[in-house]
Scaffold this motif. Structure first.
Motif, PDB file in Angstrom:
ATOM      1  N   GLY A  44     -47.639 -16.001  23.232  1.00  0.00           N
ATOM      2  CA  GLY A  44     -47.342 -17.158  22.399  1.00  0.00           C
ATOM      3  C   GLY A  44     -46.698 -18.304  23.150  1.00  0.00           C
ATOM      4  O   GLY A  44     -46.497 -19.381  22.602  1.00  0.00           O
ATOM      5  N   GLY A  45     -46.342 -18.089  24.423  1.00  0.00           N
ATOM      6  CA  GLY A  45     -45.735 -19.150  25.215  1.00  0.00           C
ATOM      7  C   GLY A  45     -46.790 -20.109  25.738  1.00  0.00           C
ATOM      8  O   GLY A  45     -47.962 -19.782  25.828  1.00  0.00           O
ATOM      9  N   GLN A  53     -50.897 -19.579  29.265  1.00  0.00           N
ATOM     10  CA  GLN A  53     -49.685 -18.773  29.215  1.00  0.00           C
ATOM     11  C   GLN A  53     -49.256 -18.295  30.592  1.00  0.00           C
ATOM     12  O   GLN A  53     -48.131 -17.830  30.764  1.00  0.00           O
ATOM     13  CB  GLN A  53     -49.876 -17.574  28.284  1.00  0.00           C
ATOM     14  N   LYS A  73     -42.193 -21.994  23.517  1.00  0.00           N
ATOM     15  CA  LYS A  73     -42.698 -20.985  22.583  1.00  0.00           C
ATOM     16  C   LYS A  73     -42.202 -21.357  21.193  1.00  0.00           C
ATOM     17  O   LYS A  73     -40.992 -21.444  20.968  1.00  0.00           O
ATOM     18  CB  LYS A  73     -42.211 -19.597  22.977  1.00  0.00           C
ATOM     19  N   TRP A 110     -37.280 -14.803  26.154  1.00  0.00           N
ATOM     20  CA  TRP A 110     -37.066 -15.645  24.983  1.00  0.00           C
ATOM     21  C   TRP A 110     -36.125 -14.984  23.986  1.00  0.00           C
ATOM     22  O   TRP A 110     -36.031 -13.771  23.913  1.00  0.00           O
ATOM     23  CB  TRP A 110     -38.399 -15.920  24.269  1.00  0.00           C
ATOM     24  N   CYS A 112     -35.990 -15.154  19.930  1.00  0.00           N
ATOM     25  CA  CYS A 112     -36.789 -15.639  18.806  1.00  0.00           C
ATOM     26  C   CYS A 112     -36.135 -15.225  17.489  1.00  0.00           C
ATOM     27  O   CYS A 112     -36.424 -14.141  16.957  1.00  0.00           O
ATOM     28  CB  CYS A 112     -38.209 -15.088  18.893  1.00  0.00           C
TER      29      CYS A 112
END
Length: 303
Positions: A44-45, A53, A73, A110, A112
């Protein structure tokens, strides 16, 4: 001794020949090999405008890299670049960064958090409690039921865990042993549930308690949302208690429901513990009122 002198002479002669041929005595270091770096933004980055990605580049081993590629992201916060080797995290990477090795995998880390946009709610109807799940912009939390004390209230926290002990809350379990937390929605209060806790495990009595539905976040940043609590009455509407006959009174309860009577009448009250009809003083007589006495054969006072 002689051998040592002869060796030195050979070295001197060899050096003289090397110089005569235009050589030098300074040894040259081997050139550094190139390092292949794969920058991985993670699922998803985004590494670039065309939504890559990963980005692979070749750099000179040992030469400092001033800064890393920009990675984003949606819904997440960038934390740290990490160097991975053979599928395992090796170290955190800070810049300027000097890579050593032939092939390196640099991955983004990350955070999230879940994002709650609409809080969950619950409602009691008869003996059924129904939860309306919350709406989350990020994350898909799972819900479960708790029985709590009177101090619990609606709340949410996107950076923390719900502390059930602070509100005298316990998870409901469908089995007396084992991990069997109840997440079935709606909740039927007439079913048998248990408080989980080993030897102290007991069947739950909902009367006079509060029930809440809690949703826990699934992201790597802890989060939760608790519904407004619903108070359960001592007698649950629609429950088995609604289908029973009038309760049997103890002698003490019967005394509390009657007017003062002559002393000669008092033994009658103790002798009829199942009597649920009010007794009144009517001039030396005992009148049984407001009831159907079909089947009553006889009554006696003081024998």
């Amino acid at each position: 001794m002689t051998s040592s002198i002869n060796f030195k002479k050979l070295v001197s002669v060899g050096a003289a020949l090397l110089l005569a041929l235009g050589g030098n005595l300074v040894s040259s270091e081997p050139a550094f090999a190139a390092t292949s770096i794969t920058w991985d933004a993670g699922t998803g980055g985004t590494m670039s405008s065309n939504s890559q990605q990963t980005l692979t580049e070749s750099v000179t081993t040992g030469s400092p890299i001033a800064s890393a590629p920009v990675a984003t992201k949606p819904g997440c916060n960038f934390v740290q670049w990490q160097e991975w080797r053979s599928g395992m995290m090796f170290s955190n990477v800070s810049f300027p960064y000097s890579p050593y090795g032939a092939t390196l995998d640099i991955r983004a880390r990350w955070e999230c958090p879940d994002v709650l946009t609409t809080a969950p709610t619950i409602a009691l109807s008869g003996s059924t409690v129904t939860a309306t799940a919350g709406v989350w912009a990020v994350g898909s939390p799972a819900g479960e039921w708790l029985i709590c004390g009177q101090s619990v209230s609606a709340s949410s926290n996107m950076n923390g865990y719900f502390n059930p002990s602070a509100f005298a809350c316990e998870n409901l379990h469908s089995q007396a042993i084992g991990q069997s937390r109840v997440s079935t929605n709606p909740l039927n209060l007439n079913n048998t549930y248990y408080r989980f806790g080993g030897a102290s495990n007991t069947v739950v009595n909902f009367g006079g308690s509060k029930v809440v539905w809690i949703e826990r976040g699934t992201g790597n940043v802890s989060s939760y949302a608790v519904t407004t609590s619903v108070s359960i009455p001592m007698v649950i509407s629609g429950g088995p208690s609604q289908n029973t006959t009038a309760p049997v009174l103890s002698p003490e309860q019967a005394r509390n429901q009657i007017k003062p009577l002559p002393v000669i009448v008092q033994p009658l009250v103790a002798a009829l513990p199942a009597l649920s009809k009010p007794l009144v003083d009517a001039g030396g007589k005992v009148d049984l009122k407001s009831g159907d006495f079909t089947g009553l054969v006889s009554a006696s006072i003081s024998g």
